[in-house]
Design a protein around this motif. Structure first.
Motif, PDB file in Angstrom:
ATOM      1  N   LEU A 280      35.992  43.364  33.787  1.00 10.63           N
ATOM      2  CA  LEU A 280      36.910  43.554  32.676  1.00 10.63           C
ATOM      3  C   LEU A 280      36.097  43.764  31.400  1.00 10.63           C
ATOM      4  O   LEU A 280      35.184  42.984  31.104  1.00 10.63           O
ATOM      5  CB  LEU A 280      37.832  42.347  32.512  1.00 10.63           C
ATOM      6  N   TYR A 281      36.459  44.829  30.673  1.00 11.78           N
ATOM      7  CA  TYR A 281      35.767  45.172  29.437  1.00 11.78           C
ATOM      8  C   TYR A 281      36.727  45.036  28.261  1.00 11.78           C
ATOM      9  O   TYR A 281      37.926  45.310  28.379  1.00 11.78           O
ATOM     10  CB  TYR A 281      35.244  46.608  29.486  1.00 11.78           C
ATOM     11  N   ASP A 282      36.174  44.627  27.129  1.00 16.73           N
ATOM     12  CA  ASP A 282      36.912  44.604  25.872  1.00 16.73           C
ATOM     13  C   ASP A 282      36.524  45.854  25.095  1.00 16.73           C
ATOM     14  O   ASP A 282      35.388  45.972  24.614  1.00 16.73           O
ATOM     15  CB  ASP A 282      36.562  43.343  25.082  1.00 16.73           C
ATOM     16  N   VAL A 283      37.444  46.795  24.993  1.00 16.93           N
ATOM     17  CA  VAL A 283      37.138  48.068  24.352  1.00 16.93           C
ATOM     18  C   VAL A 283      36.904  47.891  22.856  1.00 16.93           C
ATOM     19  O   VAL A 283      36.111  48.609  22.249  1.00 16.93           O
ATOM     20  CB  VAL A 283      38.274  49.083  24.619  1.00 16.93           C
ATOM     21  N   ARG A 284      37.547  46.903  22.254  1.00 13.96           N
ATOM     22  CA  ARG A 284      37.377  46.693  20.812  1.00 13.96           C
ATOM     23  C   ARG A 284      35.943  46.304  20.455  1.00 13.96           C
ATOM     24  O   ARG A 284      35.436  46.668  19.406  1.00 13.96           O
ATOM     25  CB  ARG A 284      38.347  45.617  20.325  1.00 13.96           C
TER      26      ARG A 284
ATOM     27  N   SER B 210      33.376  46.688  22.802  1.00 16.24           N
ATOM     28  CA  SER B 210      32.476  47.457  23.659  1.00 16.24           C
ATOM     29  C   SER B 210      31.594  46.540  24.519  1.00 16.24           C
ATOM     30  O   SER B 210      30.409  46.795  24.701  1.00 16.24           O
ATOM     31  CB  SER B 210      31.602  48.387  22.807  1.00 16.24           C
ATOM     32  N   THR B 211      32.202  45.470  25.060  1.00 15.20           N
ATOM     33  CA  THR B 211      31.440  44.501  25.844  1.00 15.20           C
ATOM     34  C   THR B 211      32.146  44.195  27.164  1.00 15.20           C
ATOM     35  O   THR B 211      33.355  44.392  27.302  1.00 15.20           O
ATOM     36  CB  THR B 211      31.271  43.176  25.077  1.00 15.20           C
ATOM     37  N   LYS B 212      31.369  43.699  28.106  1.00 19.78           N
ATOM     38  CA  LYS B 212      31.915  43.200  29.367  1.00 19.78           C
ATOM     39  C   LYS B 212      32.509  41.821  29.098  1.00 19.78           C
ATOM     40  O   LYS B 212      31.846  40.932  28.571  1.00 19.78           O
ATOM     41  CB  LYS B 212      30.812  43.129  30.417  1.00 19.78           C
ATOM     42  N   TRP B 213      33.757  41.634  29.466  1.00 23.52           N
ATOM     43  CA  TRP B 213      34.499  40.438  29.071  1.00 23.52           C
ATOM     44  C   TRP B 213      34.678  39.446  30.210  1.00 23.52           C
ATOM     45  O   TRP B 213      34.672  38.233  30.005  1.00 23.52           O
ATOM     46  CB  TRP B 213      35.854  40.868  28.512  1.00 23.52           C
ATOM     47  N   ARG B 214      34.887  39.927  31.431  1.00 27.26           N
ATOM     48  CA  ARG B 214      35.067  39.055  32.593  1.00 27.26           C
ATOM     49  C   ARG B 214      34.436  39.694  33.830  1.00 27.26           C
ATOM     50  O   ARG B 214      34.377  40.923  33.949  1.00 27.26           O
ATOM     51  CB  ARG B 214      36.546  38.813  32.898  1.00 27.26           C
ATOM     52  N   ILE B 215      33.994  38.854  34.753  1.00 26.92           N
ATOM     53  CA  ILE B 215      33.518  39.292  36.065  1.00 26.92           C
ATOM     54  C   ILE B 215      34.288  38.489  37.101  1.00 26.92           C
ATOM     55  O   ILE B 215      34.194  37.256  37.132  1.00 26.92           O
ATOM     56  CB  ILE B 215      32.004  39.058  36.221  1.00 26.92           C
ATOM     57  N   LEU B 216      35.062  39.169  37.926  1.00 24.52           N
ATOM     58  CA  LEU B 216      35.958  38.504  38.875  1.00 24.52           C
ATOM     59  C   LEU B 216      35.464  38.744  40.299  1.00 24.52           C
ATOM     60  O   LEU B 216      35.457  39.879  40.786  1.00 24.52           O
ATOM     61  CB  LEU B 216      37.384  39.029  38.713  1.00 24.52           C
ATOM     62  N   HIS B 217      35.046  37.682  40.967  1.00 29.20           N
ATOM     63  CA  HIS B 217      34.551  37.757  42.340  1.00 29.20           C
ATOM     64  C   HIS B 217      35.616  37.262  43.305  1.00 29.20           C
ATOM     65  O   HIS B 217      36.303  36.275  43.030  1.00 29.20           O
ATOM     66  CB  HIS B 217      33.290  36.903  42.497  1.00 29.20           C
ATOM     67  N   GLY B 218      35.745  37.911  44.446  1.00 30.82           N
ATOM     68  CA  GLY B 218      36.703  37.461  45.443  1.00 30.82           C
ATOM     69  C   GLY B 218      36.864  38.431  46.594  1.00 30.82           C
ATOM     70  O   GLY B 218      36.810  38.048  47.759  1.00 30.82           O
ATOM     71  N   HIS B 219      37.065  39.702  46.283  1.00 32.19           N
ATOM     72  CA  HIS B 219      37.177  40.705  47.338  1.00 32.19           C
ATOM     73  C   HIS B 219      35.827  40.876  48.043  1.00 32.19           C
ATOM     74  O   HIS B 219      34.766  40.734  47.422  1.00 32.19           O
ATOM     75  CB  HIS B 219      37.616  42.054  46.755  1.00 32.19           C
ATOM     76  N   THR B 220      35.888  41.185  49.316  1.00 36.78           N
ATOM     77  CA  THR B 220      34.662  41.392  50.090  1.00 36.78           C
ATOM     78  C   THR B 220      34.477  42.850  50.490  1.00 36.78           C
ATOM     79  O   THR B 220      33.570  43.168  51.259  1.00 36.78           O
ATOM     80  CB  THR B 220      34.682  40.515  51.352  1.00 36.78           C
ATOM     81  N   ALA B 221      35.329  43.729  49.989  1.00 29.68           N
ATOM     82  CA  ALA B 221      35.277  45.157  50.301  1.00 29.68           C
ATOM     83  C   ALA B 221      35.702  45.917  49.045  1.00 29.68           C
ATOM     84  O   ALA B 221      36.167  45.317  48.072  1.00 29.68           O
ATOM     85  CB  ALA B 221      36.178  45.478  51.496  1.00 29.68           C
TER      86      ALA B 221
ATOM     87  N   HIS C 262      42.003  50.519  35.200  1.00 28.11           N
ATOM     88  CA  HIS C 262      43.271  50.396  34.475  1.00 28.11           C
ATOM     89  C   HIS C 262      43.009  49.904  33.061  1.00 28.11           C
ATOM     90  O   HIS C 262      42.145  49.054  32.835  1.00 28.11           O
ATOM     91  CB  HIS C 262      44.209  49.417  35.196  1.00 28.11           C
ATOM     92  N   PHE C 263      43.763  50.475  32.108  1.00 28.34           N
ATOM     93  CA  PHE C 263      43.619  50.108  30.699  1.00 28.34           C
ATOM     94  C   PHE C 263      44.899  49.468  30.202  1.00 28.34           C
ATOM     95  O   PHE C 263      45.995  49.972  30.452  1.00 28.34           O
ATOM     96  CB  PHE C 263      43.297  51.336  29.863  1.00 28.34           C
ATOM     97  N   ASN C 264      44.755  48.338  29.497  1.00 28.71           N
ATOM     98  CA  ASN C 264      45.881  47.649  28.886  1.00 28.71           C
ATOM     99  C   ASN C 264      45.828  47.885  27.380  1.00 28.71           C
ATOM    100  O   ASN C 264      44.932  47.382  26.696  1.00 28.71           O
ATOM    101  CB  ASN C 264      45.813  46.147  29.209  1.00 28.71           C
ATOM    102  N   GLN C 265      46.790  48.639  26.889  1.00 27.68           N
ATOM    103  CA  GLN C 265      46.768  49.044  25.486  1.00 27.68           C
ATOM    104  C   GLN C 265      46.896  47.873  24.508  1.00 27.68           C
ATOM    105  O   GLN C 265      46.113  47.784  23.548  1.00 27.68           O
ATOM    106  CB  GLN C 265      47.890  50.067  25.239  1.00 27.68           C
ATOM    107  N   PRO C 266      47.848  46.957  24.687  1.00 30.47           N
ATOM    108  CA  PRO C 266      47.993  45.882  23.686  1.00 30.47           C
ATOM    109  C   PRO C 266      46.741  45.026  23.512  1.00 30.47           C
ATOM    110  O   PRO C 266      46.406  44.628  22.395  1.00 30.47           O
ATOM    111  CB  PRO C 266      49.171  45.057  24.230  1.00 30.47           C
ATOM    112  N   THR C 267      46.059  44.720  24.616  1.00 34.27           N
ATOM    113  CA  THR C 267      44.876  43.857  24.521  1.00 34.27           C
ATOM    114  C   THR C 267      43.578  44.641  24.440  1.00 34.27           C
ATOM    115  O   THR C 267      42.512  44.049  24.231  1.00 34.27           O
ATOM    116  CB  THR C 267      44.796  42.926  25.742  1.00 34.27           C
ATOM    117  N   GLN C 268      43.651  45.961  24.616  1.00 29.91           N
ATOM    118  CA  GLN C 268      42.458  46.807  24.600  1.00 29.91           C
ATOM    119  C   GLN C 268      41.453  46.359  25.678  1.00 29.91           C
ATOM    120  O   GLN C 268      40.249  46.383  25.461  1.00 29.91           O
ATOM    121  CB  GLN C 268      41.796  46.796  23.222  1.00 29.91           C
TER     122      GLN C 268
END
Length: 254
Positions: free
Chosen positions: A152-156, A158-169, A133-139
């Protein structure tokens, strides 16, 4: 006497040039007439999607390559997504990063020359995969992986911005809130929706730290087998879950 017949069309307009040694042209990589080289690329992408995406990512940012070759490398990713979408689900991070690399603002000439092709590639990825999913206002671009991790990537930048761990599948679908500060993700195997706080810009963004899981909501509704499940924010604190555009339920953040 009748006028002489017009000269035959030039070879460049009547048929492709014969194969020759050297790097493949943009026409043979994607977008133009079908070629054996293009078919071979798609076959490799089906069997080894990570390998192909890594190589195309390298070609897309190779400064010594002609612009047409760099653009063709990104276009080949689009062609692979369109023709082999299911085979790429396990390699979505590599696919996304290959399309993002040419947008590095540290190399303005590369970014300007690749903006259209990379934007088309990212648009196609978002359209094909509900776990992207892409969020236009925050890029910001969210990618759910088969390992259950959200990236989560910051398109502006071109970097990886967040890594969210929690789901197991595997993550089934994901959506960034319009304000960009929250993310909701659904995992069909767990039958849960997880809610995430991504924080804001600042030191956390530069360090690439993980976001915070705010909680989870159980999904009790029956999900039809084989349907396309999507999640969408309906208010600042709630989301709706749909399958093939049919509403399944609404859920509020804990």
């Amino acid at each position: 006497p009748p006028p002489p017949p017009p000269p035959p069309p030039s070879r460049s307009h009547s048929q492709p040039h014969p194969a020759r040694a050297g790097p493949p042209t943009a026409l043979s990589w994607s977008g133009g007439a079908p070629s054996r080289f293009h078919a071979a690329l798609m076959a490799v992408g089906t069997l080894e999607p990570q390998l192909l995406c890594a190589e195309m990512g390298e070609q897309a940012v190779r400064m010594g390559a002609p612009p047409a070759v760099r653009l063709a490398a990104v276009s080949s990713i689009v062609a692979l997504v369109r023709s082999r979408a299911a085979s790429l689900e396990r390699s979505l991070p590599q696919v996304v990063e290959a399309a993002l690399r040419p947008l590095d603002p540290a190399v303005p000439s590369l970014r300007e020359g690749s903006l259209g092709a990379s934007t088309s590639a990212l648009r196609e990825i978002v359209r094909r995969y509900p776990m992207v999913h892409f969020n236009q206002p925050t890029q910001r671009l969210a990618v759910g992986t088969v390992e259950g991790v959200l990236l989560l990537y910051d398109v502006r930048t071109s970097t990886k911005w967040r890594i969210l761990h929690g789901h197991t599948a595997p993550v089934t679908c994901v959506a960034i809130a319009p304000a960009g500060d929250l993310v909701a993700s659904y995992c069909a195997s767990e039958r849960t929706i997880r809610w995430w706080s991504t924080g804001s810009t600042g030191i956390f963004g530069f360090l690439g730290l993980s976001g915070n899981c705010l909680g989870e909501s159980a999904v009790q509704v029956q999900i039809p087998t084989g349907g396309t499940v999507q999640i969408e924010w309906t208010s600042p604190h709630s989301v709706g879950l749909t399958c093939n555009n049919v509403a399944l339920g609404f859920f509020t953040r804990p």
